[in-house]
Design a protein around this motif. Structure first.
Motif, short mmCIF file in Angstrom:
data_model
loop_
_atom_site.label_atom_id
_atom_site.label_comp_id
_atom_site.label_asym_id
_atom_site.label_seq_id
_atom_site.Cartn_x
_atom_site.Cartn_y
_atom_site.Cartn_z
N ILE A 68 102.40 64.94 -9.30
CA ILE A 68 102.24 63.74 -10.10
C ILE A 68 100.79 63.25 -10.07
O ILE A 68 100.31 62.65 -11.03
CB ILE A 68 103.23 62.63 -9.68
CG1 ILE A 68 103.53 61.69 -10.84
CG2 ILE A 68 102.73 61.84 -8.50
CD1 ILE A 68 104.31 62.29 -11.94
N SER A 69 100.07 63.55 -8.98
CA SER A 69 98.67 63.13 -8.91
C SER A 69 97.81 63.86 -9.94
O SER A 69 96.77 63.36 -10.33
CB SER A 69 98.11 63.35 -7.51
OG SER A 69 98.04 64.72 -7.22
N HIS A 72 99.70 62.77 -14.05
CA HIS A 72 99.95 61.39 -14.45
C HIS A 72 99.02 61.00 -15.60
O HIS A 72 97.84 61.36 -15.60
CB HIS A 72 99.76 60.45 -13.26
CG HIS A 72 100.37 59.11 -13.49
ND1 HIS A 72 99.71 58.10 -14.13
CD2 HIS A 72 101.60 58.63 -13.19
CE1 HIS A 72 100.49 57.04 -14.21
NE2 HIS A 72 101.66 57.34 -13.63
N ASP A 74 97.53 58.24 -16.26
CA ASP A 74 96.39 57.47 -15.82
C ASP A 74 95.25 58.36 -15.33
O ASP A 74 94.11 57.92 -15.25
CB ASP A 74 96.78 56.50 -14.70
CG ASP A 74 97.69 55.39 -15.21
OD1 ASP A 74 97.77 55.21 -16.44
OD2 ASP A 74 98.32 54.71 -14.37
N ARG A 75 95.56 59.59 -14.99
CA ARG A 75 94.54 60.53 -14.53
C ARG A 75 94.25 61.59 -15.58
O ARG A 75 93.75 62.67 -15.27
CB ARG A 75 94.98 61.19 -13.24
CG ARG A 75 95.11 60.20 -12.12
CD ARG A 75 95.34 60.93 -10.84
NE ARG A 75 95.45 59.95 -9.76
CZ ARG A 75 94.79 60.06 -8.63
NH1 ARG A 75 93.99 61.06 -8.43
NH2 ARG A 75 94.94 59.15 -7.70
N THR A 82 104.70 64.27 -16.97
CA THR A 82 105.10 63.27 -15.98
C THR A 82 106.60 63.05 -16.01
O THR A 82 107.25 62.97 -14.96
CB THR A 82 104.35 61.95 -16.23
OG1 THR A 82 102.95 62.21 -16.19
CG2 THR A 82 104.71 60.90 -15.20
N ASN A 86 109.12 63.85 -12.87
CA ASN A 86 109.98 62.79 -12.35
C ASN A 86 111.46 63.15 -12.48
O ASN A 86 112.25 62.88 -11.58
CB ASN A 86 109.70 61.46 -13.07
CG ASN A 86 108.40 60.84 -12.62
OD1 ASN A 86 107.95 61.06 -11.51
ND2 ASN A 86 107.79 60.07 -13.49
#
Length: 98
Positions: A68-69, A72, A74-75, A82, A86
């Protein structure tokens, strides 16, 4: 005389195995049928997260955090990836908790 015959047989057998491969069975030996790969939502979730069938909840959570890092939004990742990561985590943790 008998030693020469035994040595010749041993060399012939070794040559035969080297020619046909040491790891393969001899011709005419029955081979077991391959086991089918697991299918279904749990197998798909394991493939997404990259965990084994014996993975516990801690290993599943660690794989989820690692993935997820990088995916994601946001990244700079994809919202669809994502969601898949999940959903895979939820599927596997639901199986291990319930």
């Amino acid at each position: 005389m008998i030693w020469k015959l035994l040595v010749a047989l041993a060399i012939g057998w070794i040559g035969w195995r080297m020619w046909h491969g040491w790891g393969r069975p001899l011709p005419g030996t029955p081979t077991p049928a391959p086991t089918p790969a697991p299918t279904g939502p749990e197998a798909d979730a394991r493939a997404v997260l990259g965990v084994s069938a014996e993975a516990g909840p801690e290993e599943i959570r660690a794989a989820h955090r690692r993935l997820i890092s990088s995916v994601h939004p946001d990244r700079g990742g994809s919202p669809e990836l994502t969601r898949q990561v999940n959903a895979a985590r939820d599927t596997l943790l639901r199986r291990s908790d319930g």
